[in-house]
Design a protein around this motif. Structure first.
Motif, mmCIF file in Angstrom:
data_model
loop_
_atom_site.group_PDB
_atom_site.id
_atom_site.type_symbol
_atom_site.label_atom_id
_atom_site.label_comp_id
_atom_site.label_asym_id
_atom_site.label_seq_id
_atom_site.Cartn_x
_atom_site.Cartn_y
_atom_site.Cartn_z
ATOM 1 N N ARG A 131 42.737 -46.199 -57.808
ATOM 2 C CA ARG A 131 42.689 -45.699 -56.436
ATOM 3 C C ARG A 131 43.679 -46.388 -55.501
ATOM 4 N NH1 ARG A 131 37.987 -43.977 -54.220
ATOM 5 N NH2 ARG A 131 37.648 -45.903 -53.067
ATOM 6 N N ILE A 132 44.357 -47.446 -55.960
ATOM 7 C CA ILE A 132 45.277 -48.161 -55.067
ATOM 8 C C ILE A 132 46.741 -47.987 -55.465
ATOM 9 C CG2 ILE A 132 43.524 -49.921 -54.616
ATOM 10 C CD1 ILE A 132 45.429 -51.823 -56.283
ATOM 11 N N LEU A 133 47.015 -47.165 -56.468
ATOM 12 C CA LEU A 133 48.366 -47.133 -57.026
ATOM 13 C C LEU A 133 49.328 -46.219 -56.281
ATOM 14 C CD1 LEU A 133 47.633 -47.198 -60.859
ATOM 15 C CD2 LEU A 133 48.218 -49.088 -59.338
ATOM 16 N N GLY A 134 48.835 -45.266 -55.531
ATOM 17 C CA GLY A 134 49.734 -44.357 -54.833
ATOM 18 C C GLY A 134 50.452 -45.037 -53.681
ATOM 19 N N GLY A 135 51.625 -44.507 -53.330
ATOM 20 C CA GLY A 135 52.376 -45.060 -52.207
ATOM 21 C C GLY A 135 53.782 -45.461 -52.597
ATOM 22 N N ALA A 136 54.381 -46.323 -51.787
ATOM 23 C CA ALA A 136 55.773 -46.717 -51.990
ATOM 24 C C ALA A 136 55.957 -47.445 -53.319
ATOM 25 C CB ALA A 136 56.232 -47.612 -50.839
ATOM 26 N N ALA A 137 57.115 -47.212 -53.935
ATOM 27 C CA ALA A 137 57.419 -47.830 -55.226
ATOM 28 C C ALA A 137 58.017 -49.216 -55.034
ATOM 29 C CB ALA A 137 58.390 -46.945 -56.005
ATOM 30 N N ASN A 138 57.510 -50.180 -55.798
ATOM 31 C CA ASN A 138 58.066 -51.531 -55.800
ATOM 32 C C ASN A 138 57.560 -52.257 -57.041
ATOM 33 O OD1 ASN A 138 55.398 -52.545 -55.154
ATOM 34 N ND2 ASN A 138 55.812 -51.982 -53.020
ATOM 35 N N GLU A 139 57.945 -53.515 -57.201
ATOM 36 C CA GLU A 139 57.580 -54.255 -58.405
ATOM 37 C C GLU A 139 56.075 -54.527 -58.488
ATOM 38 O OE1 GLU A 139 59.283 -54.943 -61.010
ATOM 39 O OE2 GLU A 139 61.178 -54.157 -60.261
ATOM 40 N N THR A 161 53.713 -53.343 -61.589
ATOM 41 C CA THR A 161 52.868 -54.245 -62.378
ATOM 42 C C THR A 161 51.434 -53.740 -62.432
ATOM 43 O OG1 THR A 161 54.243 -56.153 -61.815
ATOM 44 C CG2 THR A 161 52.002 -56.601 -62.588
ATOM 45 N N LEU A 162 50.906 -53.325 -61.286
ATOM 46 C CA LEU A 162 49.543 -52.794 -61.257
ATOM 47 C C LEU A 162 49.423 -51.553 -62.136
ATOM 48 C CD1 LEU A 162 48.844 -53.216 -57.437
ATOM 49 C CD2 LEU A 162 47.759 -54.504 -59.288
ATOM 50 N N THR A 163 50.468 -50.748 -62.147
ATOM 51 C CA THR A 163 50.458 -49.553 -62.992
ATOM 52 C C THR A 163 50.444 -49.933 -64.469
ATOM 53 O OG1 THR A 163 51.664 -48.311 -61.289
ATOM 54 C CG2 THR A 163 51.662 -47.402 -63.521
ATOM 55 N N ARG A 164 51.187 -50.979 -64.837
ATOM 56 C CA ARG A 164 51.177 -51.434 -66.232
ATOM 57 C C ARG A 164 49.782 -51.897 -66.646
ATOM 58 N NH1 ARG A 164 55.878 -54.247 -64.956
ATOM 59 N NH2 ARG A 164 54.894 -56.279 -65.307
ATOM 60 N N GLU A 170 44.493 -62.107 -70.942
ATOM 61 C CA GLU A 170 45.298 -63.321 -70.782
ATOM 62 C C GLU A 170 46.678 -62.955 -70.242
ATOM 63 O OE1 GLU A 170 45.176 -65.073 -74.651
ATOM 64 O OE2 GLU A 170 43.361 -66.244 -74.225
ATOM 65 N N ARG A 171 47.220 -61.866 -70.736
ATOM 66 C CA ARG A 171 48.514 -61.386 -70.241
ATOM 67 C C ARG A 171 48.375 -60.802 -68.834
ATOM 68 N NH1 ARG A 171 49.319 -58.515 -74.121
ATOM 69 N NH2 ARG A 171 48.785 -56.415 -73.413
ATOM 70 N N HIS A 172 47.332 -60.030 -68.615
ATOM 71 C CA HIS A 172 47.130 -59.428 -67.297
ATOM 72 C C HIS A 172 46.926 -60.494 -66.221
ATOM 73 C CE1 HIS A 172 45.596 -55.400 -69.208
ATOM 74 N NE2 HIS A 172 46.879 -55.642 -69.433
ATOM 75 N N GLY A 173 46.250 -61.575 -66.570
ATOM 76 C CA GLY A 173 46.049 -62.649 -65.607
ATOM 77 C C GLY A 173 47.367 -63.248 -65.145
ATOM 78 N N ARG A 174 48.279 -63.451 -66.087
ATOM 79 C CA ARG A 174 49.605 -63.979 -65.722
ATOM 80 C C ARG A 174 50.357 -62.981 -64.851
ATOM 81 N NH1 ARG A 174 49.378 -65.525 -71.211
ATOM 82 N NH2 ARG A 174 50.721 -63.776 -71.819
ATOM 83 N N TRP A 175 50.275 -61.704 -65.210
ATOM 84 C CA TRP A 175 50.935 -60.677 -64.400
ATOM 85 C C TRP A 175 50.395 -60.681 -62.974
ATOM 86 C CZ3 TRP A 175 50.645 -55.707 -67.978
ATOM 87 C CH2 TRP A 175 51.505 -55.885 -69.068
ATOM 88 N N MET A 176 49.073 -60.733 -62.854
ATOM 89 C CA MET A 176 48.474 -60.654 -61.522
ATOM 90 C C MET A 176 48.863 -61.851 -60.663
ATOM 91 S SD MET A 176 46.958 -57.794 -61.128
ATOM 92 C CE MET A 176 46.310 -58.263 -59.522
ATOM 93 N N LEU A 177 48.900 -63.031 -61.251
ATOM 94 C CA LEU A 177 49.289 -64.208 -60.479
ATOM 95 C C LEU A 177 50.771 -64.174 -60.115
ATOM 96 C CD1 LEU A 177 47.380 -67.203 -62.132
ATOM 97 C CD2 LEU A 177 47.355 -66.587 -59.712
ATOM 98 N N ASP A 178 51.613 -63.999 -61.121
ATOM 99 C CA ASP A 178 53.052 -64.155 -60.924
ATOM 100 C C ASP A 178 53.722 -62.944 -60.289
ATOM 101 O OD1 ASP A 178 52.755 -66.614 -62.142
ATOM 102 O OD2 ASP A 178 53.417 -65.918 -64.119
ATOM 103 N N ASP A 179 53.243 -61.744 -60.627
ATOM 104 C CA ASP A 179 53.956 -60.530 -60.234
ATOM 105 C C ASP A 179 53.240 -59.696 -59.179
ATOM 106 O OD1 ASP A 179 55.849 -61.251 -62.141
ATOM 107 O OD2 ASP A 179 54.858 -60.114 -63.731
ATOM 108 N N VAL A 180 52.022 -60.102 -58.819
ATOM 109 C CA VAL A 180 51.292 -59.367 -57.778
ATOM 110 C C VAL A 180 50.879 -60.307 -56.645
ATOM 111 C CG1 VAL A 180 49.241 -57.992 -57.228
ATOM 112 C CG2 VAL A 180 50.481 -57.582 -59.360
ATOM 113 N N ALA A 181 50.027 -61.286 -56.937
ATOM 114 C CA ALA A 181 49.476 -62.129 -55.871
ATOM 115 C C ALA A 181 50.555 -62.934 -55.146
ATOM 116 C CB ALA A 181 48.411 -63.063 -56.455
ATOM 117 N N ALA A 207 51.881 -62.580 -51.276
ATOM 118 C CA ALA A 207 51.803 -63.707 -50.341
ATOM 119 C C ALA A 207 53.126 -63.884 -49.601
ATOM 120 C CB ALA A 207 51.429 -64.981 -51.092
ATOM 121 N N ASP A 208 54.230 -63.650 -50.295
ATOM 122 C CA ASP A 208 55.545 -63.738 -49.647
ATOM 123 C C ASP A 208 55.753 -62.603 -48.647
ATOM 124 O OD1 ASP A 208 56.440 -66.062 -50.900
ATOM 125 O OD2 ASP A 208 57.230 -64.971 -52.629
ATOM 126 N N LYS A 209 55.296 -61.426 -49.008
ATOM 127 C CA LYS A 209 55.534 -60.253 -48.157
ATOM 128 C C LYS A 209 54.661 -60.267 -46.909
ATOM 129 C CE LYS A 209 55.940 -55.216 -48.226
ATOM 130 N NZ LYS A 209 57.292 -55.287 -47.616
#
Length: 352
Positions: free
Chosen positions: A175-183, A187-190, A296-307, A311-313
Protein backbone atom coordinates in the motif's frame (compact mmCIF):
# COMPACT_ATOMS: atom_id res chain seq x y z
CA UNK A 1 -7.94 -11.02 32.33
CA UNK A 2 -11.14 -11.41 30.30
CA UNK A 3 -14.30 -11.83 32.38
CA UNK A 4 -17.06 -14.02 30.96
CA UNK A 5 -19.74 -11.36 31.47
CA UNK A 6 -17.82 -8.68 29.58
CA UNK A 7 -16.85 -11.08 26.82
CA UNK A 8 -20.43 -12.22 26.27
CA UNK A 9 -21.63 -8.63 25.93
CA UNK A 10 -18.84 -7.78 23.53
CA UNK A 11 -19.48 -10.92 21.47
CA UNK A 12 -23.11 -9.90 20.99
CA UNK A 13 -22.11 -6.36 20.05
CA UNK A 14 -19.52 -7.62 17.58
CA UNK A 15 -22.10 -9.88 15.97
CA UNK A 16 -24.37 -6.88 15.47
CA UNK A 17 -21.47 -5.01 13.90
CA UNK A 18 -20.72 -7.92 11.54
CA UNK A 19 -24.33 -7.82 10.37
CA UNK A 20 -24.08 -4.07 9.78
CA UNK A 21 -21.08 -4.52 7.50
CA UNK A 22 -23.19 -6.13 4.78
CA UNK A 23 -26.25 -3.88 5.06
CA UNK A 24 -27.03 -2.22 1.73
CA UNK A 25 -27.03 1.60 2.04
CA UNK A 26 -25.77 1.35 5.61
CA UNK A 27 -25.27 5.07 6.17
CA UNK A 28 -28.74 5.95 4.92
CA UNK A 29 -30.42 3.23 6.98
CA UNK A 30 -28.63 4.20 10.18
CA UNK A 31 -29.70 7.81 9.64
CA UNK A 32 -33.36 6.78 9.94
CA UNK A 33 -32.93 3.66 12.12
CA UNK A 34 -30.07 4.34 14.57
CA UNK A 35 -31.36 1.52 16.76
CA UNK A 36 -29.83 -0.92 14.24
CA UNK A 37 -26.49 -0.16 15.89
CA UNK A 38 -27.64 0.58 19.43
CA UNK A 39 -26.14 -2.47 21.12
CA UNK A 40 -22.88 -2.08 19.26
CA UNK A 41 -22.68 1.64 20.03
CA UNK A 42 -23.20 1.09 23.75
CA UNK A 43 -20.46 -1.53 23.86
CA UNK A 44 -18.13 0.60 21.76
CA UNK A 45 -18.31 3.55 24.14
CA UNK A 46 -17.84 1.32 27.15
CA UNK A 47 -14.89 -0.51 25.60
CA UNK A 48 -13.05 2.68 24.67
CA UNK A 49 -13.32 3.88 28.25
CA UNK A 50 -12.36 0.52 29.77
CA UNK A 51 -9.40 -0.01 27.43
CA UNK A 52 -7.78 3.41 27.41
CA UNK A 53 -8.98 5.28 30.49
CA UNK A 54 -8.47 2.58 33.11
CA UNK A 55 -4.76 2.03 33.63
CA UNK A 56 -3.50 -0.98 31.70
CA UNK A 57 -7.00 -1.52 30.32
CA UNK A 58 -9.53 -4.31 30.26
CA UNK A 59 -8.48 -7.28 28.11
CA UNK A 60 -12.01 -7.96 26.86
CA UNK A 61 -12.34 -4.32 25.81
CA UNK A 62 -9.00 -4.38 23.99
CA UNK A 63 -10.01 -7.56 22.19
CA UNK A 64 -13.38 -6.18 21.13
CA UNK A 65 -11.94 -2.90 19.86
CA UNK A 66 -9.10 -4.47 17.90
CA UNK A 67 -11.43 -7.03 16.32
CA UNK A 68 -13.87 -4.31 15.26
CA UNK A 69 -11.06 -2.15 13.93
CA UNK A 70 -9.60 -5.07 12.00
CA UNK A 71 -12.97 -5.87 10.42
CA UNK A 72 -13.00 -2.32 9.05
CA UNK A 73 -9.35 -2.29 8.01
CA UNK A 74 -9.47 -5.62 6.20
CA UNK A 75 -11.81 -4.03 3.64
CA UNK A 76 -8.74 -2.20 2.31
CA UNK A 77 -7.49 -5.53 0.93
CA UNK A 78 -9.16 -7.79 -1.62
CA UNK A 79 -9.93 -11.31 -0.42
CA UNK A 80 -11.36 -12.89 -3.60
CA UNK A 81 -14.65 -13.51 -1.84
CA UNK A 82 -18.24 -12.35 -2.29
CA UNK A 83 -18.14 -8.85 -3.78
CA UNK A 84 -21.10 -7.84 -1.63
CA UNK A 85 -18.78 -7.85 1.39
CA UNK A 86 -17.25 -4.60 0.07
CA UNK A 87 -20.56 -2.74 -0.13
CA UNK A 88 -19.66 -0.44 2.75
CA UNK A 89 -15.91 -0.07 2.31
CA UNK A 90 -16.32 3.72 1.96
CA UNK A 91 -19.08 4.06 4.54
CA UNK A 92 -19.00 7.27 6.56
CA UNK A 93 -20.27 5.35 9.58
CA UNK A 94 -17.46 2.80 9.41
CA UNK A 95 -14.93 5.60 9.01
CA UNK A 96 -16.39 7.28 12.08
CA UNK A 97 -16.14 4.06 14.10
CA UNK A 98 -12.55 3.60 12.96
CA UNK A 99 -11.60 7.13 13.98
CA UNK A 100 -13.31 6.86 17.36
CA UNK A 101 -11.20 3.80 18.15
CA UNK A 102 -7.93 4.91 16.56
CA UNK A 103 -7.63 8.33 18.20
CA UNK A 104 -7.69 7.22 21.87
CA UNK A 105 -5.90 3.95 21.05
CA UNK A 106 -2.99 5.69 19.32
CA UNK A 107 -2.71 8.22 22.14
CA UNK A 108 -2.59 5.31 24.59
CA UNK A 109 0.13 3.59 22.55
CA UNK A 110 2.25 6.74 22.19
CA UNK A 111 2.06 7.40 25.93
CA UNK A 112 4.13 4.24 26.45
CA UNK A 113 7.12 5.76 24.63
CA UNK A 114 9.33 8.75 25.46
CA UNK A 115 8.65 10.68 22.27
CA UNK A 116 10.51 13.79 23.49
CA UNK A 117 13.69 11.76 24.00
CA UNK A 118 13.41 10.26 20.51
CA UNK A 119 13.25 13.76 19.04
CA UNK A 120 16.66 14.53 20.55
CA UNK A 121 18.46 11.38 19.38
CA UNK A 122 21.08 11.13 16.68
CA UNK A 123 18.95 9.18 14.22
CA UNK A 124 21.70 7.41 12.30
CA UNK A 125 23.49 6.38 15.47
CA UNK A 126 20.19 5.30 16.98
CA UNK A 127 19.39 3.11 13.99
CA UNK A 128 22.84 1.52 14.04
CA UNK A 129 22.62 0.75 17.75
CA UNK A 130 19.12 -0.66 17.47
CA UNK A 131 20.02 -2.79 14.48
CA UNK A 132 23.02 -4.29 16.27
CA UNK A 133 20.93 -4.98 19.38
CA UNK A 134 18.00 -6.61 17.64
CA UNK A 135 19.79 -8.67 15.01
CA UNK A 136 20.88 -11.36 17.48
CA UNK A 137 19.44 -10.62 20.93
CA UNK A 138 20.04 -12.83 23.98
CA UNK A 139 17.43 -15.53 24.46
CA UNK A 140 14.51 -14.48 26.62
CA UNK A 141 12.56 -16.79 28.91
CA UNK A 142 9.81 -17.01 26.28
CA UNK A 143 12.33 -17.82 23.55
CA UNK A 144 13.74 -20.64 25.64
CA UNK A 145 10.27 -21.99 26.28
CA UNK A 146 9.53 -22.18 22.56
CA UNK A 147 12.89 -23.76 21.79
CA UNK A 148 13.04 -26.22 24.67
CA UNK A 149 9.59 -26.96 26.06
CA UNK A 150 6.65 -26.30 23.77
CA UNK A 151 4.89 -29.45 22.60
CA UNK A 152 3.37 -30.18 19.21
CA UNK A 153 0.14 -28.67 20.53
CA UNK A 154 1.92 -25.43 21.33
CA UNK A 155 3.67 -25.43 17.96
CA UNK A 156 0.34 -25.91 16.20
CA UNK A 157 -1.08 -22.98 18.17
CA UNK A 158 1.86 -20.83 17.04
CA UNK A 159 1.12 -21.81 13.44
CA UNK A 160 -2.59 -21.07 13.86
CA UNK A 161 -1.95 -17.57 15.20
CA UNK A 162 0.90 -16.98 12.76
CA UNK A 163 -1.36 -17.84 9.82
CA UNK A 164 -3.30 -14.62 10.48
CA UNK A 165 -0.40 -12.69 8.95
CA UNK A 166 1.54 -15.47 7.25
CA UNK A 167 -1.17 -16.24 4.69
CA UNK A 168 -1.46 -12.61 3.53
CA UNK A 169 2.15 -11.60 4.05
CA UNK A 170 3.34 -8.35 2.52
CA UNK A 171 -0.16 -7.06 1.82
CA UNK A 172 0.21 -3.87 3.85
CA UNK A 173 3.65 -3.11 2.38
CA UNK A 174 2.03 -3.04 -1.05
CA UNK A 175 0.00 0.00 0.00
CA UNK A 176 2.98 2.38 0.21
CA UNK A 177 4.74 1.64 -3.07
CA UNK A 178 2.93 3.99 -5.43
CA UNK A 179 4.30 7.45 -6.18
CA UNK A 180 7.55 9.01 -7.34
CA UNK A 181 10.34 6.69 -8.44
CA UNK A 182 13.60 6.64 -6.48
CA UNK A 183 16.04 4.22 -4.86
CA UNK A 184 14.01 3.92 -1.66
CA UNK A 185 10.91 2.96 -3.62
CA UNK A 186 12.95 0.48 -5.66
CA UNK A 187 14.29 -1.20 -2.51
CA UNK A 188 10.84 -1.48 -0.96
CA UNK A 189 9.58 -2.97 -4.21
CA UNK A 190 12.35 -5.58 -4.14
CA UNK A 191 11.32 -6.57 -0.62
CA UNK A 192 7.69 -6.94 -1.71
CA UNK A 193 8.59 -8.87 -4.85
CA UNK A 194 10.57 -11.39 -2.82
CA UNK A 195 7.72 -11.73 -0.32
CA UNK A 196 5.43 -12.38 -3.29
CA UNK A 197 7.70 -15.03 -4.80
CA UNK A 198 8.67 -12.91 -7.82
CA UNK A 199 5.16 -13.32 -9.16
CA UNK A 200 5.04 -17.12 -8.84
CA UNK A 201 2.44 -18.48 -6.44
CA UNK A 202 4.54 -21.56 -5.70
CA UNK A 203 7.35 -19.30 -4.43
CA UNK A 204 5.18 -16.83 -2.54
CA UNK A 205 5.98 -16.80 1.17
CA UNK A 206 2.33 -17.35 2.04
CA UNK A 207 2.49 -20.61 0.07
CA UNK A 208 5.28 -21.85 2.31
CA UNK A 209 3.20 -20.97 5.34
CA UNK A 210 0.21 -22.83 3.91
CA UNK A 211 2.43 -25.87 3.41
CA UNK A 212 3.33 -25.83 7.11
CA UNK A 213 -0.35 -25.79 8.00
CA UNK A 214 -1.13 -28.58 5.54
CA UNK A 215 1.48 -30.84 7.11
CA UNK A 216 -0.60 -30.80 10.30
CA UNK A 217 -3.95 -31.07 8.54
CA UNK A 218 -4.76 -27.50 9.54
CA UNK A 219 -6.98 -25.02 7.71
CA UNK A 220 -5.09 -23.02 5.07
CA UNK A 221 -7.79 -20.39 4.46
CA UNK A 222 -6.85 -16.83 5.52
CA UNK A 223 -8.34 -15.83 8.88
CA UNK A 224 -9.45 -19.41 9.61
CA UNK A 225 -8.05 -19.09 13.14
CA UNK A 226 -9.14 -15.51 13.71
CA UNK A 227 -10.76 -16.32 17.05
CA UNK A 228 -7.42 -17.56 18.41
CA UNK A 229 -5.58 -14.35 17.52
CA UNK A 230 -4.75 -12.32 20.67
CA UNK A 231 -5.69 -8.66 20.69
CA UNK A 232 -2.01 -7.79 20.92
CA UNK A 233 -1.42 -9.39 17.50
CA UNK A 234 -4.46 -7.64 16.05
CA UNK A 235 -3.16 -4.33 17.38
CA UNK A 236 0.09 -4.75 15.47
CA UNK A 237 -1.84 -5.45 12.27
CA UNK A 238 -4.19 -2.51 12.79
CA UNK A 239 -1.28 -0.20 13.54
CA UNK A 240 0.30 -1.14 10.23
CA UNK A 241 -2.96 -0.48 8.42
CA UNK A 242 -2.94 3.00 9.94
CA UNK A 243 0.66 3.92 9.12
CA UNK A 244 0.37 2.63 5.56
CA UNK A 245 -2.95 4.42 5.02
CA UNK A 246 -1.62 7.83 6.09
CA UNK A 247 1.30 9.03 3.99
CA UNK A 248 2.23 11.46 6.75
CA UNK A 249 3.29 8.36 8.69
CA UNK A 250 5.56 7.13 5.89
CA UNK A 251 8.70 7.53 8.02
CA UNK A 252 7.10 5.77 10.97
CA UNK A 253 6.04 2.84 8.82
CA UNK A 254 9.49 2.40 7.34
CA UNK A 255 11.06 2.60 10.77
CA UNK A 256 8.71 -0.14 11.89
CA UNK A 257 9.39 -2.25 8.81
CA UNK A 258 13.12 -1.87 9.44
CA UNK A 259 12.68 -3.35 12.92
CA UNK A 260 10.45 -6.13 11.60
CA UNK A 261 12.98 -7.21 8.98
CA UNK A 262 16.01 -6.85 11.27
CA UNK A 263 14.47 -8.70 14.21
CA UNK A 264 12.54 -11.33 12.25
CA UNK A 265 15.32 -13.93 11.87
CA UNK A 266 15.88 -14.17 15.64
CA UNK A 267 12.19 -14.96 16.22
CA UNK A 268 12.07 -17.43 13.35
CA UNK A 269 15.10 -19.27 14.72
CA UNK A 270 13.12 -19.95 17.89
CA UNK A 271 10.30 -21.51 15.89
CA UNK A 272 12.72 -23.44 13.67
CA UNK A 273 14.55 -24.83 16.70
CA UNK A 274 11.24 -25.95 18.20
CA UNK A 275 10.23 -27.63 14.95
CA UNK A 276 13.55 -29.46 14.68
CA UNK A 277 13.30 -30.64 18.30
CA UNK A 278 9.77 -31.92 17.68
CA UNK A 279 10.95 -33.78 14.59
CA UNK A 280 8.40 -32.31 12.21
CA UNK A 281 8.80 -32.66 8.45
CA UNK A 282 10.81 -30.27 6.31
CA UNK A 283 7.61 -28.86 4.83
CA UNK A 284 6.33 -28.14 8.34
CA UNK A 285 9.21 -25.75 9.01
CA UNK A 286 10.28 -24.55 5.56
CA UNK A 287 8.76 -21.11 6.01
CA UNK A 288 11.04 -20.38 8.97
CA UNK A 289 14.17 -21.39 7.06
CA UNK A 290 13.16 -19.23 4.09
CA UNK A 291 12.50 -16.22 6.27
CA UNK A 292 15.70 -16.50 8.25
CA UNK A 293 17.65 -16.43 5.01
CA UNK A 294 15.70 -13.69 3.23
CA UNK A 295 14.98 -11.40 6.17
CA UNK A 296 18.66 -11.19 7.05
CA UNK A 297 19.10 -9.63 3.62
CA UNK A 298 15.94 -7.54 3.90
CA UNK A 299 17.10 -6.16 7.24
CA UNK A 300 20.31 -4.87 5.67
CA UNK A 301 18.35 -3.37 2.78
CA UNK A 302 15.94 -1.61 5.12
CA UNK A 303 18.71 -0.11 7.23
CA UNK A 304 21.15 0.86 4.49
CA UNK A 305 18.88 1.60 1.54
CA UNK A 306 15.65 2.82 3.13
CA UNK A 307 15.95 4.10 6.72
CA UNK A 308 19.27 5.92 6.38
CA UNK A 309 18.44 7.59 3.03
CA UNK A 310 15.09 8.71 4.43
CA UNK A 311 16.89 10.19 7.44
CA UNK A 312 19.03 12.21 5.04
CA UNK A 313 16.06 13.36 2.99
CA UNK A 314 13.92 14.38 5.97
CA UNK A 315 16.39 15.56 8.64
CA UNK A 316 13.79 17.52 10.64
CA UNK A 317 11.38 14.59 10.82
CA UNK A 318 13.92 11.74 10.82
CA UNK A 319 13.23 11.01 14.49
CA UNK A 320 9.89 9.58 13.33
CA UNK A 321 11.85 6.65 11.86
CA UNK A 322 13.06 5.86 15.38
CA UNK A 323 9.53 6.27 16.68
CA UNK A 324 8.26 3.76 14.14
CA UNK A 325 11.09 1.37 14.95
CA UNK A 326 10.57 1.53 18.71
CA UNK A 327 6.80 1.34 18.44
CA UNK A 328 6.98 -1.74 16.22
CA UNK A 329 9.35 -3.36 18.70
CA UNK A 330 7.13 -2.52 21.66
CA UNK A 331 4.01 -3.83 19.96
CA UNK A 332 5.84 -6.81 18.50
CA UNK A 333 7.26 -7.82 21.89
CA UNK A 334 3.80 -7.51 23.42
CA UNK A 335 2.30 -9.65 20.66
CA UNK A 336 5.09 -12.21 21.00
CA UNK A 337 4.42 -12.57 24.71
CA UNK A 338 0.72 -13.12 23.98
CA UNK A 339 1.54 -15.81 21.42
CA UNK A 340 3.72 -17.66 23.93
CA UNK A 341 0.97 -17.44 26.57
CA UNK A 342 -1.42 -18.99 24.08
CA UNK A 343 1.08 -21.73 23.17
CA UNK A 344 1.54 -22.54 26.86
CA UNK A 345 -2.23 -22.78 27.23
CA UNK A 346 -2.36 -25.23 24.31
CA UNK A 347 0.45 -27.26 25.88
CA UNK A 348 -1.38 -27.45 29.21
CA UNK A 349 -4.62 -28.51 27.54
CA UNK A 350 -2.80 -31.24 25.62
CA UNK A 351 -1.60 -32.99 28.79
CA UNK A 352 -4.91 -32.91 30.66
Amino acid sequence: MITQTNQTAYNKAEQQFIELLDVIDLDEKLAVQPELASQFEASLERAIQDAYDAGSGDAAAHRFLQRVLYRINRLKLFWYDDLRHYTNERSAYLRNVRDRIEVPWQAWELAQLDVAALQQEDVKQGLAERGARDLDPPLSEDSRYIREQTTEAGYRRILAIGSFDGLVEGSRLSRILGGAANEVQATLTRVLIEEYGNGRLSRKHSTYFAQMLSEFGMNTEPEAYFDLVPWEVLASANHNFLVTECKRYFLRYNGGLTYFEVAGPAAYRNYLTAAQRLGVSQAAMGYWELHIREDERHGRWMLDDVALPLADKYPEQAWEILLGYDQEKLMGDRAGEAIVRSAKEADRMAVK
